[in-house]
Scaffold this motif. Sequence first.
Motif, PDB file in Angstrom:
ATOM      1  N   ARG A  87      22.156  19.856  48.898  1.00 18.66           N
ATOM      2  CA  ARG A  87      21.093  19.890  49.922  1.00 18.66           C
ATOM      3  C   ARG A  87      21.665  19.708  51.318  1.00 18.66           C
ATOM      4  NH1 ARG A  87      18.200  17.380  45.854  1.00 18.66           N
ATOM      5  NH2 ARG A  87      18.939  15.322  46.493  1.00 18.66           N
ATOM      6  N   HIS A  88      22.747  18.971  51.436  1.00 21.18           N
ATOM      7  CA  HIS A  88      23.408  18.778  52.725  1.00 21.18           C
ATOM      8  C   HIS A  88      24.242  20.004  53.089  1.00 21.18           C
ATOM      9  CE1 HIS A  88      24.507  15.696  55.746  1.00 21.18           C
ATOM     10  NE2 HIS A  88      25.651  16.347  55.832  1.00 21.18           N
ATOM     11  N   LEU A  89      24.727  20.708  52.079  1.00 19.10           N
ATOM     12  CA  LEU A  89      25.640  21.830  52.272  1.00 19.10           C
ATOM     13  C   LEU A  89      24.916  23.117  52.671  1.00 19.10           C
ATOM     14  CD1 LEU A  89      28.514  23.025  51.968  1.00 19.10           C
ATOM     15  CD2 LEU A  89      28.065  23.226  49.511  1.00 19.10           C
ATOM     16  N   ILE A  90      23.822  23.419  51.996  1.00 24.03           N
ATOM     17  CA  ILE A  90      23.144  24.702  52.201  1.00 24.03           C
ATOM     18  C   ILE A  90      22.778  24.958  53.662  1.00 24.03           C
ATOM     19  CG2 ILE A  90      21.024  25.993  51.687  1.00 24.03           C
ATOM     20  CD1 ILE A  90      21.178  24.943  48.829  1.00 24.03           C
ATOM     21  N   PRO A  91      22.194  23.992  54.390  1.00 22.23           N
ATOM     22  CA  PRO A  91      21.829  24.288  55.790  1.00 22.23           C
ATOM     23  C   PRO A  91      23.036  24.516  56.702  1.00 22.23           C
ATOM     24  CG  PRO A  91      20.690  22.329  54.974  1.00 22.23           C
ATOM     25  CD  PRO A  91      21.761  22.657  53.983  1.00 22.23           C
ATOM     26  N   ARG A  92      24.228  24.139  56.244  1.00 27.27           N
ATOM     27  CA  ARG A  92      25.434  24.268  57.066  1.00 27.27           C
ATOM     28  C   ARG A  92      26.212  25.547  56.778  1.00 27.27           C
ATOM     29  NH1 ARG A  92      23.464  19.653  56.635  1.00 27.27           N
ATOM     30  NH2 ARG A  92      23.699  18.047  58.245  1.00 27.27           N
ATOM     31  N   LEU A  93      25.733  26.346  55.846  1.00 26.42           N
ATOM     32  CA  LEU A  93      26.392  27.608  55.540  1.00 26.42           C
ATOM     33  C   LEU A  93      26.083  28.639  56.624  1.00 26.42           C
ATOM     34  CD1 LEU A  93      25.591  27.878  51.713  1.00 26.42           C
ATOM     35  CD2 LEU A  93      27.823  27.378  52.738  1.00 26.42           C
ATOM     36  N   PRO A  94      27.088  29.231  57.234  1.00 34.17           N
ATOM     37  CA  PRO A  94      26.828  30.300  58.202  1.00 34.17           C
ATOM     38  C   PRO A  94      26.145  31.497  57.529  1.00 34.17           C
ATOM     39  CG  PRO A  94      29.089  29.483  58.393  1.00 34.17           C
ATOM     40  CD  PRO A  94      28.530  28.907  57.130  1.00 34.17           C
TER      41      PRO A  94
END
Length: 245
Positions: free
Chosen positions: A73-80
């Motif tokens: 959940r923390h990773l997905i919004p940070r994916l370009p």
Amino acid sequence: MNDWTTSHQRATAQRHAEGWMFLIEAARDLRTTGAIAPSGKALAHALTEPVRARSPRPLAVLEAGAGTGAVTRHLIPRLPRGSRLDIVEANPRFAERLRVLAATHPSTTSRSAEITVHQRLVEDLDTDRRYDVIVSGLPLTNFTPDTVERIMGRYMKLLHPGGTLTYFAYLGTRRARTLLASPSEARRHAAVDHVMTAYQRRYATARWSVWANLPPAHVWHLQHPPMPSQPSTDGQQHHSDQVSQ
């Protein structure tokens, strides 16, 4: 009741549910669930730092041992935009939960990232893909030294030259096992520590101390050697002990 209160209550209920799920799954199989609680925000932040550092270009990212998705959940919004995320999780109940998360996370459609969940051991992941970043949540200290060597070797083969592997290790586990475990278990843990120390000495570029986690942890960043003409993503290889509160 305002929207903030409702959102806060939902998040609290979700954390409690995940905590119980972790305990139940750990009792079933320590090979696939080695934590006593989902990763906290500070730990997730440190684990996903290499993704933020490489933005905004599209990335190929692998998350192994994603559990209930606390780091996901923390990773997905940070994916370009245009990135790909492969999630590997051997536990079937966690894998199904991750599929729902991937399909319903608000950032999935807005960022147009391709997300796939693979229910298998990371050693058995059949792919020719190479990754810019690998985020590992596997409980390596629960495994045999041979298994840890296979997993770490597989990680390094899956990385692009110059790619980063990030993983965590709880603080104090070696001392606790030395004091409380059987002699054979203490030897196994020491042998695993020996394997990991060799990889750290060869590939480590940074270490974070994350105190705001249960339990506190070190987060290690290991970098696959760049090609001769390719500079390190950090400019130069370095060892640091950064502190995350």
